[in-house]
Design an enzyme around this catalytic site. Sequence first.
Site, PDB file in Angstrom:
ATOM      1  N   CYS A 258      58.514  59.212  52.205  1.00 26.04           N
ATOM      2  CA  CYS A 258      58.612  58.268  51.084  1.00 26.04           C
ATOM      3  C   CYS A 258      57.481  57.249  51.000  1.00 26.04           C
ATOM      4  O   CYS A 258      56.732  57.229  50.032  1.00 26.04           O
ATOM      5  CB  CYS A 258      59.953  57.555  51.159  1.00 26.04           C
ATOM      6  N   LYS A 261      53.919  58.680  50.383  1.00 25.90           N
ATOM      7  CA  LYS A 261      53.850  59.338  49.069  1.00 25.90           C
ATOM      8  C   LYS A 261      53.977  58.301  47.940  1.00 25.90           C
ATOM      9  O   LYS A 261      53.208  58.319  46.993  1.00 25.90           O
ATOM     10  CB  LYS A 261      54.987  60.358  48.989  1.00 25.90           C
TER      11      LYS A 261
END
Length: 440
Positions: A258, A261
Amino acid sequence: MNIVVIGTGYVGLVTGVALAEIGHDVCCVDIDAFKVAQLKKSISPIYEPGIEELIEKNINAGRLTFSTDLKAAVTDSSIVYLAVGTPQKQDGSANLEYIEEAAMNIAQSISQDTVVVVKSTVPVGTNRYLKKFIQNKTPYKISIVSNPEFLREGVAVKDVFHGDRIVLGADDDIALEQLEAVNQGFQIPIFKTGLESAEMIKYASNAFLATKISFINEIANICEKVGGDIREVSAGMGMDHRIGSSFLQAGIGYGGSCFPKDTLALNQIAKNSGYDFKLIQSVIQANKAQQLKLVKVLKSHYNSDLKGKQIALLGVAFKPETDDIREAASEVIIKELLWCGAKISIYDPVAAANMKAVFGEEIHVAETIEEVLYQADAALVVTEWDEIKKIKLEEFSSQMKHPLVLDGRLVFDKDQMKKAGISYYSIGTGELQLNEPVYI
Ligand code: UGA
């Protein structure tokens, strides 16, 4: 209420199971037939403490089913959750291929007016685009609700029932009311907002937490030069409720599927809008450098000669309680050490096989902590698993060729290490303290 969840990855599965747990009838759909067959037997494709027990409980209660047949699943349901992956493209932006494919399938399968709830993390504007995309392909009325996910891997089952807020973004009051009713059973504050705000709340939250981590890591690096113990600094800062104590734990940077990205994606979203988001670029850069911090210290300890040195990695998962190694510091560390000619042995209670799949014969997987430390020239603490935190200091001295511990997660005590005769370095607490001559 009958609910369909498309995608049984980490977000979709936890969402589906939790919705069943609060009393809804849920069908989780995935195109992967093997995954679905396993899930029907309560076998989870992800390592997530507590999830299999909840799957089994809700299957037995008759509230949870799994299927590969989207069309059949949506027949009785007017609420469809979309929880497919949005992987990263080369330029850092989000790849919407899977979400568009799923949206197309929804359009072709529904037989009534439908609320599509988007759990996937998507760039600002995507929900509005998806609404048009689906609406253009079906005669039924489509409403879209953006419902971003704030679960942490490893504690997702706890988080889903004890979150700080549920964000529901929509420009359709009826759909919002329906979703409010769906989520009532969680007894978590619901924050209703517009579509774009909901999308941005997700990116901004992750980017802010990543910023907190990079900030404290930078302060740790400065402490190493000017003095001060980052643990004390974090604790002292965290006592100020305006700052808060969470996500101030210094270490070898953030990883996972998470933060890396989403920070890149947010930078790209800003760039596409013509805005140069310098702060997030620095956060990303600082994290990259931090992931290699232990290697830097190791190199300086061994005068840049790591050829043939036996290096033990204690933990490889991007954080404890998960087998996930995506964007983990461990992978970057292993690559760099292999490039320097070091021999690598890893230990991780659940993620070792995943790392072995990446590096194959280039690394050795130890079955125990004792084995990974045996004859090692240095041990790097990469993941703060409980059993790693509990290693008896004598184990380092008795097993290792050179008892040298580089602590990337601040789990050991500097003074006790010194007393035990172990050469020790930990992020943000000063220089490497040597208890033995350097062997080169
Ligand atoms: C993160 C967010 O915390 C969730 O709210 C969000 O839903 C999720 O991303 C997502 O977008 O799906 P997660 O990636 O599972 O959750 O893990 P975190 O617990 O946030 O940790 C991320 C990384 O930061 C780990 O590598 C961890 O070691 C590191 N970290 C965390 C630190 O280095 N210091 C800290 O103080 C906290």
